[in-house]
Design a protein around this motif. Sequence first.
Motif, PDB file in Angstrom:
ATOM      1  N   ALA A   1       0.807  -1.218   0.000  1.00  0.00           N
ATOM      2  CA  ALA A   1       0.000   0.000   0.000  1.00  0.00           C
ATOM      3  C   ALA A   1       0.841   1.270   0.000  1.00  0.00           C
ATOM      4  CB  ALA A   1      -0.941   0.008   1.209  1.00  0.00           C
ATOM      5  N   TYR A   2       2.144   1.144   0.266  1.00  0.00           N
ATOM      6  CA  TYR A   2       3.008   2.321   0.372  1.00  0.00           C
ATOM      7  C   TYR A   2       3.850   2.548  -0.874  1.00  0.00           C
ATOM      8  CZ  TYR A   2       1.792   2.156   5.303  1.00  0.00           C
ATOM      9  OH  TYR A   2       1.088   2.159   6.483  1.00  0.00           O
ATOM     10  N   ARG A   3       3.745   1.663  -1.853  1.00  0.00           N
ATOM     11  CA  ARG A   3       4.603   1.769  -3.030  1.00  0.00           C
ATOM     12  C   ARG A   3       4.340   3.042  -3.825  1.00  0.00           C
ATOM     13  NH1 ARG A   3       3.405  -3.391  -6.299  1.00  0.00           N
ATOM     14  NH2 ARG A   3       1.368  -2.940  -5.395  1.00  0.00           N
ATOM     15  N   ALA A   4       5.418   3.662  -4.247  1.00  0.00           N
ATOM     16  CA  ALA A   4       5.328   4.833  -5.108  1.00  0.00           C
ATOM     17  C   ALA A   4       4.946   4.383  -6.524  1.00  0.00           C
ATOM     18  CB  ALA A   4       6.666   5.567  -5.121  1.00  0.00           C
ATOM     19  N   PRO A   5       4.383   5.298  -7.346  1.00  0.00           N
ATOM     20  CA  PRO A   5       3.939   4.902  -8.695  1.00  0.00           C
ATOM     21  C   PRO A   5       5.038   4.263  -9.532  1.00  0.00           C
ATOM     22  CG  PRO A   5       3.141   7.098  -8.145  1.00  0.00           C
ATOM     23  CD  PRO A   5       4.056   6.702  -7.042  1.00  0.00           C
ATOM     24  N   GLU A   6       6.249   4.801  -9.451  1.00  0.00           N
ATOM     25  CA  GLU A   6       7.336   4.273 -10.276  1.00  0.00           C
ATOM     26  C   GLU A   6       7.710   2.845  -9.879  1.00  0.00           C
ATOM     27  OE1 GLU A   6       9.387   7.096  -7.239  1.00  0.00           O
ATOM     28  OE2 GLU A   6       7.454   6.872  -8.269  1.00  0.00           O
ATOM     29  N   VAL A   7       7.433   2.464  -8.635  1.00  0.00           N
ATOM     30  CA  VAL A   7       7.699   1.092  -8.203  1.00  0.00           C
ATOM     31  C   VAL A   7       6.618   0.156  -8.740  1.00  0.00           C
ATOM     32  CG1 VAL A   7       7.981  -0.426  -6.203  1.00  0.00           C
ATOM     33  CG2 VAL A   7       8.922   1.897  -6.140  1.00  0.00           C
TER      34      VAL A   7
ATOM     35  N   LYS B   1      13.595   9.551  -4.170  1.00  0.00           N
ATOM     36  CA  LYS B   1      12.293  10.209  -4.088  1.00  0.00           C
ATOM     37  C   LYS B   1      11.182   9.248  -3.633  1.00  0.00           C
ATOM     38  CE  LYS B   1      13.370  14.445  -5.240  1.00  0.00           C
ATOM     39  NZ  LYS B   1      12.811  15.089  -6.424  1.00  0.00           N
ATOM     40  N   VAL B   2      11.449   7.930  -3.616  1.00  0.00           N
ATOM     41  CA  VAL B   2      10.445   7.022  -3.061  1.00  0.00           C
ATOM     42  C   VAL B   2      10.235   7.312  -1.572  1.00  0.00           C
ATOM     43  CG1 VAL B   2      10.840   5.172  -4.741  1.00  0.00           C
ATOM     44  CG2 VAL B   2      12.155   5.190  -2.588  1.00  0.00           C
ATOM     45  N   ASP B   3      11.288   7.764  -0.892  1.00  0.00           N
ATOM     46  CA  ASP B   3      11.150   8.106   0.526  1.00  0.00           C
ATOM     47  C   ASP B   3      10.252   9.326   0.727  1.00  0.00           C
ATOM     48  OD1 ASP B   3      12.707   6.024   1.448  1.00  0.00           O
ATOM     49  OD2 ASP B   3      14.517   7.224   1.716  1.00  0.00           O
ATOM     50  N   ILE B   4      10.275  10.242  -0.229  1.00  0.00           N
ATOM     51  CA  ILE B   4       9.422  11.433  -0.128  1.00  0.00           C
ATOM     52  C   ILE B   4       7.959  11.030  -0.277  1.00  0.00           C
ATOM     53  CG2 ILE B   4       8.913  13.704  -1.089  1.00  0.00           C
ATOM     54  CD1 ILE B   4      11.661  13.418   0.331  1.00  0.00           C
ATOM     55  N   TRP B   5       7.675  10.126  -1.200  1.00  0.00           N
ATOM     56  CA  TRP B   5       6.309   9.589  -1.329  1.00  0.00           C
ATOM     57  C   TRP B   5       5.869   8.990  -0.001  1.00  0.00           C
ATOM     58  CZ3 TRP B   5       2.609   9.341  -5.222  1.00  0.00           C
ATOM     59  CH2 TRP B   5       1.565   8.434  -5.032  1.00  0.00           C
TER      60      TRP B   5
ATOM     61  N   TRP C   1       3.076  12.077  -9.312  1.00  0.00           N
ATOM     62  CA  TRP C   1       3.355  10.927 -10.174  1.00  0.00           C
ATOM     63  C   TRP C   1       4.835  10.863 -10.529  1.00  0.00           C
ATOM     64  CZ3 TRP C   1      -0.014   7.087 -11.124  1.00  0.00           C
ATOM     65  CH2 TRP C   1      -1.377   7.342 -11.033  1.00  0.00           C
ATOM     66  N   LYS C   2       5.361  11.978 -10.997  1.00  0.00           N
ATOM     67  CA  LYS C   2       6.764  12.011 -11.418  1.00  0.00           C
ATOM     68  C   LYS C   2       7.670  12.219 -10.204  1.00  0.00           C
ATOM     69  CE  LYS C   2       6.251  14.008 -16.062  1.00  0.00           C
ATOM     70  NZ  LYS C   2       6.676  15.157 -16.918  1.00  0.00           N
ATOM     71  N   PRO C   3       8.647  11.347 -10.010  1.00  0.00           N
ATOM     72  CA  PRO C   3       9.552  11.538  -8.873  1.00  0.00           C
ATOM     73  C   PRO C   3      10.263  12.880  -8.905  1.00  0.00           C
ATOM     74  CG  PRO C   3       9.851   9.367  -9.863  1.00  0.00           C
ATOM     75  CD  PRO C   3       8.929  10.120 -10.761  1.00  0.00           C
ATOM     76  N   GLU C   4      10.617  13.344 -10.104  1.00  0.00           N
ATOM     77  CA  GLU C   4      11.348  14.616 -10.199  1.00  0.00           C
ATOM     78  C   GLU C   4      10.487  15.812  -9.810  1.00  0.00           C
ATOM     79  OE1 GLU C   4      10.186  13.535 -14.541  1.00  0.00           O
ATOM     80  OE2 GLU C   4      10.704  12.520 -12.667  1.00  0.00           O
ATOM     81  N   ASP C   5       9.170  15.632  -9.763  1.00  0.00           N
ATOM     82  CA  ASP C   5       8.283  16.717  -9.340  1.00  0.00           C
ATOM     83  C   ASP C   5       8.120  16.785  -7.824  1.00  0.00           C
ATOM     84  OD1 ASP C   5       7.904  17.478 -11.950  1.00  0.00           O
ATOM     85  OD2 ASP C   5       5.980  16.441 -12.175  1.00  0.00           O
ATOM     86  N   ARG C   6       8.561  15.744  -7.125  1.00  0.00           N
ATOM     87  CA  ARG C   6       8.512  15.767  -5.661  1.00  0.00           C
ATOM     88  C   ARG C   6       9.681  16.576  -5.117  1.00  0.00           C
ATOM     89  NH1 ARG C   6       8.340   9.349  -5.761  1.00  0.00           N
ATOM     90  NH2 ARG C   6       6.579   9.196  -7.233  1.00  0.00           N
TER      91      ARG C   6
END
Length: 410
Positions: free
Chosen positions: A261-267, A276-280, A380-385
């Motif tokens: 349930a915690y997975r980022a979209p890119e994962v 950036k997955v940590d920021i999500w 959605w985009k990691p670079e936008d976080r």
Amino acid sequence: MSTTTPQPTSSPLRSFPTSGFEVLDPSVPVEEETLPTYSAEKYYPVHIGEVLGDRYQVVAKIGFGVTSTVWLGRDISTSQYAVLKVYVTGRERNHEIEVYERIEATQTDHLGKSCIRKLLGHFSIDGPHGRHVCLVHEPLGLSLYEYLFFLPGRIMEFESMKACLRQVIATLDWLHTEAGVIHTDLQLKNLLLPGSPTYLSRAETVEMNSPTPRKVLDDGRRTIHTSQIVVPGNGLPLLSDMGECRFVSTEKQFDEIMPNAYRAPEVILHMGWDEKVDIWNVAMLAWDIVSSRCLFQGWNADDIFADRVHVAEMVALLGPPPRDFVERSKVGHVFWDENNTWKDLAPIPDITLESLGAKFKEEERDKQGFYRFLRKALQWKPEDRPTARELINDEWLLEGLGIPKRDEVQ
């Protein structure tokens, strides 16, 4: 980092009761036996009262998991308490030790380093079915997950949550920028509150005077002890459990990481990922602290966690993903057609952050600040976080501290 080495004994061993405890039904699974991947041969058969590593007498069980059991031990050379994390077999090359060695080797005056649970040492134990690595940690108290059970509604107020988040984000800033480490597993269970020496001693006293229930198996050769709750002291939680960490790399990584349930979209979409997955996960963590409902559910009608349901919920809360983001994924076409239209693999629920947070009791202005904070991280985009350093300067997060917004973490 040096390993734990035996020291001269300066404190006598204590004799723990071998009877007088409740013997549990052998046919009913308890503790680690309830885990879907449990295999008795993989776990070291720890007994309360035994000495591990020629130095630590086990005085209480305080936790368990897929990869280890966790015990409170007393250092017989100093009479100080320590936490012993005894891994299952097959992990002789322990990644968590490698992460801690990187952390220890990084010289810094950044306060984030002090907010990570300390590793005091490590050693190996030969069990009946192989070798087990044992990590020695500083003793702490309840996880944030356990602590919430003591609060009304199992939730914190926003101000208390903000204090926790500031510490977590500052820790991530240090991990990402100086240690070169990505945690990948930020969740309530991996944030531990400071321990109270009084309650550590009380845990040992309980085992001496009123031993906890247990299952006795294989004619006494194996025992499944039940865990005690170690009550926390005062202070903010420290980041723990570095076993799923990865090192920052110039290349994208593709490992399967993060709880479902915690997975980022890119994962989920099998793209390369970075810190950036940590920021999500900061956003997911923030929500879990103030809400008893996980932000993303992900369960289908058959009670199976399904990516299509999870992604549909993301579309509901974040809006449709940018087309160029979908095109980066080798599986993006499974969810969206060539016009970037959702393929209706699962219904998009009628939810928003505002509707899910309708029961929050804080003032509307505070709630809106919280939603803005979440939307910064839930991109959605990691670079936008934002980076951790940028996120900790969020105006809502700093509100109430009486300090101006700063450009960088000191």
